[in-house]
Write a protein that holds these residues in place. Structure first.
Motif, mmCIF file in Angstrom:
data_model
loop_
_atom_site.group_PDB
_atom_site.id
_atom_site.type_symbol
_atom_site.label_atom_id
_atom_site.label_comp_id
_atom_site.label_asym_id
_atom_site.label_seq_id
_atom_site.Cartn_x
_atom_site.Cartn_y
_atom_site.Cartn_z
ATOM 1 N N GLN A 98 55.962 -79.728 -45.831
ATOM 2 C CA GLN A 98 55.286 -78.417 -46.409
ATOM 3 C C GLN A 98 55.252 -77.672 -45.239
ATOM 4 N N THR A 99 55.193 -76.386 -45.259
ATOM 5 C CA THR A 99 55.039 -75.222 -44.334
ATOM 6 C C THR A 99 56.382 -75.297 -43.277
ATOM 7 N N ASP A 145 51.527 -80.992 -44.305
ATOM 8 C CA ASP A 145 52.070 -79.745 -43.636
ATOM 9 C C ASP A 145 52.059 -79.744 -42.133
#
Length: 321
Positions: free
Chosen positions: A264-265, A300
Motif C-alpha cells: 500500500q501507498t 503501508d
C-alpha cells in the motif's frame, strides 16, 4: 528476589572512566525533545561532532537489565533515529515502538541484550546521505538526466545533487561507532553489530553492509526504496542497484539479510523490484539461514507498519542461541 538495576550494576552500562567526559559531552541536551520511553533509558548525544557530515543528534537506547551476568550489549545502528521511540515528538505522531518491543524480546530470552543507536536524519540532506554513492557514480549522463527530470521532491532532481552516503557511512564507522564502543560496554565485533532502517533507510542499510562487511554482520531493510526516486516506470536506478549488489554482496557465511515490504501507498512500487533482489540473493547462494524476504499484504509505508514487523525481524536476525 533480584532488584532491577539500571546503571548501578556490578557491570555498569557506561564505562567508569568516561563518566566525566560523557556528562560534558551531553551538556547541550534539549530535554524537552528527548524521547520518553516505556522501557530502558535514552542517552541523548546532541550535536555529536563529525568531520564528515557536520554535527548530528544521536539517541542511544539501553534496555533495563536484571541479570548481572550481562557484561556487554549487542548493538544495532538505526537510521531516522528521531522516529524510533516516542510518537509524541515525531512529525506524523507515529513511532517504531523500539523500546517496548526490544525490551519484551530481551525479557523473554528471545534475543540477547541489545542497545539501539538511533541516528537522527539530516533533514534536507537525508536523501543525499542515504543514496548509495557508488550507484550514483555508475550512472551515465542519460540516467542522471532521467533522475533530474523525474526525481520530484528528492535532492537527486537538482543539478547540484551529490550522493553523500560514503561520508555518512564514514561518520558511522570512523566516528560514531568508536565513540559508542569506548563509552558503553558493547560487543564490538561484526557478529554482534547490525544496521537497520526503512525506505531510503533500508537502502543505506544495504549499502552499509556491502561497503563495510567487516563492521556489520547483518541488516534489517524494511520497505527498501529500490526506486531511489518516486517514479518507477523507466527508472534506471533499480537495475544499477542490482548491479552494485551483484558485485558487493558479502560472504554468505558471515552475514544475514532481512528484507520486507507491503503493498500500500509507496510500498506498492516495490514488489517487482524486490523480486529481482530476491532472485539475485538466490543466485548468490543465500538461503533461509542467512536471508529472508517477507511480504505483508495490506501494510503501508509508515512507522505504524514497521513497528508491527520489527520484533519478528530482529528476532530472526539476532536470536539468542
Amino acid at each position: 528476589m533480584k532488584m532491577m538495576l539500571f546503571f548501578l550494576r556490578k557491570t555498569p552500562i557506561v564505562k567508569k572512566g568516561v563518566w566525566v567526559g560523557l556528562v560534558l559531552f551531553l551538556n547541550t541536551v534539549l530535554y524537552a525533545q528527548i524521547p520518553q520511553v516505556q522501557s530502558g533509558k535514552i542517552h541523548r548525544w546532541e550535536n555529536f561532532h563529525s568531520e564528515f557530515i557536520g554535527n548530528r543528534t544521536v539517541d542511544i537506547w539501553t534496555p533495563s537489565i536484571i541479570d548481572d551476568t550481562v557484561i556487554a550489549f549487542d548493538v544495532i545502528y538505526m537510521h531516522d533515529g528521531q522516529m524510533l521511540f516516542d510518537s509524541g515528538i515525531t512529525w506524523n505522531h507515529q513511532e517504531w515502538h523500539i523500546d517496548e518491543t526490544l525490551q519484551s524480546l530481551i525479557d523473554a530470552g528471545k534475543v540477547p541484550p541489545t542497545m539501539v543507536v538511533g541516528i537522527h536524519n539530516g533533514g534536507s540532506k537525508r536523501h543525499s546521505e542515504f543514496f548509495p554513492r557508488k550507484v550514483y557514480e555508475s550512472m551515465n549522463d542519460s540516467a542522471r538526466q532521467w533522475c533530474r527530470q523525474n526525481g520530484r521532491y528528492y535532492s537527486v532532481a537538482s543539478d547540484s545533487f551529490a550522493a553523500l552516503s560514503d561520508a555518512y557511512l564514514k561518520f558511522m564507522v570512523n566516528e560514531l561507532k568508536p565513540t559508542v564502543d569506548s563509552v558503553f560496554f558493547v560487543k564490538k565485533d561484526r557478529a554482534h553489530t547490525f544496521v537497520g532502517g526503512s525506505s531510503m533507510g533500508g537502502l543505506i542499510s544495504m549499502y552499509a553492509v556491502c561497503e563495510y562487511p567487516e563492521v556489520f554482520g547483518g541488516a534489517l531493510c524494511f520497505s527498501t526504496h529500490w526506486p531511489g526516486v518516486w517514479q518507477a516506470d523507466g527508472n534506471p536506478v533499480p537495475d544499477l542497484i542490482l548491479t552494485y549488489m551483484n558485485g558487493h554482496l558479502p560472504d554468505i557465511r558471515t552475514h544475514k539479510w532481512y528484507f520486507d515490504l507491503g503493498d500500500q501507498t509507496l510500498d506498492a512500487l516495490y514488489p517487482p523490484m524486490q523480486s529481482k533482489v530476491d532472485a539475485l540473493m538466490h543466485q548468490k547462494g543465500y538461503n533461509e539461514r542467512n536471508w529472508i524476504t517477507r511480504f505483508f499484504g495490506g501494510d503501508d509505508h509508515s512507522e505504524r507498519s514497521w513497528s508491527r514487523r520489527f520484533g519478528n525481524a530482529y528476532g530472526w536476525l539476532n536470536p539468542l542461541h
